[in-house]
Write a protein that holds these residues in place. Structure first.
Motif, PDB file in Angstrom:
ATOM      1  N   SER A  35     -12.341  -0.303  -7.073  1.00  0.00           N
ATOM      2  CA  SER A  35     -13.052   0.528  -6.095  1.00  0.00           C
ATOM      3  C   SER A  35     -12.391   1.902  -5.994  1.00  0.00           C
ATOM      4  N   SER A  36     -13.095   2.813  -5.391  1.00  0.00           N
ATOM      5  CA  SER A  36     -12.557   4.166  -5.233  1.00  0.00           C
ATOM      6  C   SER A  36     -11.389   4.209  -4.250  1.00  0.00           C
ATOM      7  N   TRP A  37     -11.214   3.179  -3.448  1.00  0.00           N
ATOM      8  CA  TRP A  37     -10.130   3.121  -2.473  1.00  0.00           C
ATOM      9  C   TRP A  37      -8.797   2.710  -3.080  1.00  0.00           C
ATOM     10  N   GLN A  38      -8.838   2.102  -4.237  1.00  0.00           N
ATOM     11  CA  GLN A  38      -7.612   1.523  -4.791  1.00  0.00           C
ATOM     12  C   GLN A  38      -6.493   2.549  -4.937  1.00  0.00           C
ATOM     13  N   MET A  39      -6.782   3.723  -5.454  1.00  0.00           N
ATOM     14  CA  MET A  39      -5.724   4.715  -5.672  1.00  0.00           C
ATOM     15  C   MET A  39      -5.128   5.202  -4.349  1.00  0.00           C
ATOM     16  N   ARG A  40      -5.949   5.340  -3.331  1.00  0.00           N
ATOM     17  CA  ARG A  40      -5.419   5.740  -2.017  1.00  0.00           C
ATOM     18  C   ARG A  40      -4.503   4.664  -1.449  1.00  0.00           C
ATOM     19  N   LEU A  41      -4.897   3.418  -1.616  1.00  0.00           N
ATOM     20  CA  LEU A  41      -4.078   2.310  -1.126  1.00  0.00           C
ATOM     21  C   LEU A  41      -2.770   2.220  -1.909  1.00  0.00           C
ATOM     22  N   LEU A  42      -2.840   2.430  -3.216  1.00  0.00           N
ATOM     23  CA  LEU A  42      -1.615   2.442  -4.025  1.00  0.00           C
ATOM     24  C   LEU A  42      -0.717   3.601  -3.613  1.00  0.00           C
ATOM     25  N   GLY A  43      -1.301   4.730  -3.263  1.00  0.00           N
ATOM     26  CA  GLY A  43      -0.517   5.870  -2.781  1.00  0.00           C
ATOM     27  C   GLY A  43       0.203   5.553  -1.483  1.00  0.00           C
ATOM     28  N   ALA A  44      -0.485   4.852  -0.584  1.00  0.00           N
ATOM     29  CA  ALA A  44       0.146   4.451   0.678  1.00  0.00           C
ATOM     30  C   ALA A  44       1.298   3.480   0.415  1.00  0.00           C
ATOM     31  N   ALA A  45       1.112   2.570  -0.535  1.00  0.00           N
ATOM     32  CA  ALA A  45       2.191   1.637  -0.898  1.00  0.00           C
ATOM     33  C   ALA A  45       3.368   2.399  -1.486  1.00  0.00           C
ATOM     34  N   GLU A  46       3.075   3.389  -2.319  1.00  0.00           N
ATOM     35  CA  GLU A  46       4.140   4.188  -2.919  1.00  0.00           C
ATOM     36  C   GLU A  46       4.913   4.967  -1.845  1.00  0.00           C
ATOM     37  N   ASP A  47       4.200   5.509  -0.864  1.00  0.00           N
ATOM     38  CA  ASP A  47       4.865   6.213   0.236  1.00  0.00           C
ATOM     39  C   ASP A  47       5.786   5.275   1.018  1.00  0.00           C
ATOM     40  N   ALA A  48       5.303   4.058   1.264  1.00  0.00           N
ATOM     41  CA  ALA A  48       6.121   3.079   1.991  1.00  0.00           C
ATOM     42  C   ALA A  48       7.358   2.697   1.173  1.00  0.00           C
ATOM     43  N   HIS A  49       7.204   2.586  -0.140  1.00  0.00           N
ATOM     44  CA  HIS A  49       8.362   2.305  -1.004  1.00  0.00           C
ATOM     45  C   HIS A  49       9.383   3.436  -0.916  1.00  0.00           C
ATOM     46  N   ALA A  50       8.904   4.659  -0.954  1.00  0.00           N
ATOM     47  CA  ALA A  50       9.819   5.802  -0.882  1.00  0.00           C
ATOM     48  C   ALA A  50      10.581   5.808   0.440  1.00  0.00           C
ATOM     49  N   ALA A  51       9.889   5.500   1.526  1.00  0.00           N
ATOM     50  CA  ALA A  51      10.547   5.453   2.834  1.00  0.00           C
ATOM     51  C   ALA A  51      11.574   4.324   2.879  1.00  0.00           C
ATOM     52  N   ALA A  52      11.235   3.167   2.317  1.00  0.00           N
ATOM     53  CA  ALA A  52      12.186   2.044   2.282  1.00  0.00           C
ATOM     54  C   ALA A  52      13.409   2.408   1.458  1.00  0.00           C
TER      55      ALA A  52
END
Length: 112
Positions: A35-52
């Motif tokens: 879906s078109s949402w997948q990349m945005r969701l992956l971006g949010a996961a990547e941001d959370a990884h960076a914060a962790a």
């Protein structure tokens, strides 16, 4: 010393919370595959990884200033192993993120 200890524990707690958030975003991204949402969701996961990762770096630096892991006071002696466990969990989660990001490229686009 109390504020210093609070900062270490806070960094460890925050890292765990960011890792939980990353897992949530990653799970949603995997469900949204294609879906078109997948990349945005992956971006949010990547941001959370960076914060962790950043919070784990803070915890490790602060623990390192207290001395070697084997010479920490009894109150703190388990903290290095907790940070290491979170670091391993972060690595596994980041690999899952990479796999999810690469999965669309592995799927065939159509029939020839």
């Amino acid at each position: 010393m109390t504020h210093y200890l609070d900062a270490i524990i806070s960094a460890i707690r925050d890292a765990g919370q960011h890792l939980d958030a990353a897992a949530l975003w990653l799970g949603r991204a995997e469900k949204a595959a294609g879906s078109s949402w997948q990349m945005r969701l992956l971006g949010a996961a990547e941001d959370a990884h960076a914060a962790a990762r950043a919070r784990l770096d803070v915890a490790e630096a602060n623990l390192g200033e207290l001395g070697p892991a084997g010479k920490l006071p009894a109150v703190l002696d388990e903290l290095p192993s907790r940070v290491s466990a979170l670091r391993r969990a972060l690595g596994a989660s980041e690999q899952r993120l990479i796999d999810a990001a690469l999965a669309p490229a592995a799927r065939p686009l159509g029939h020839a």
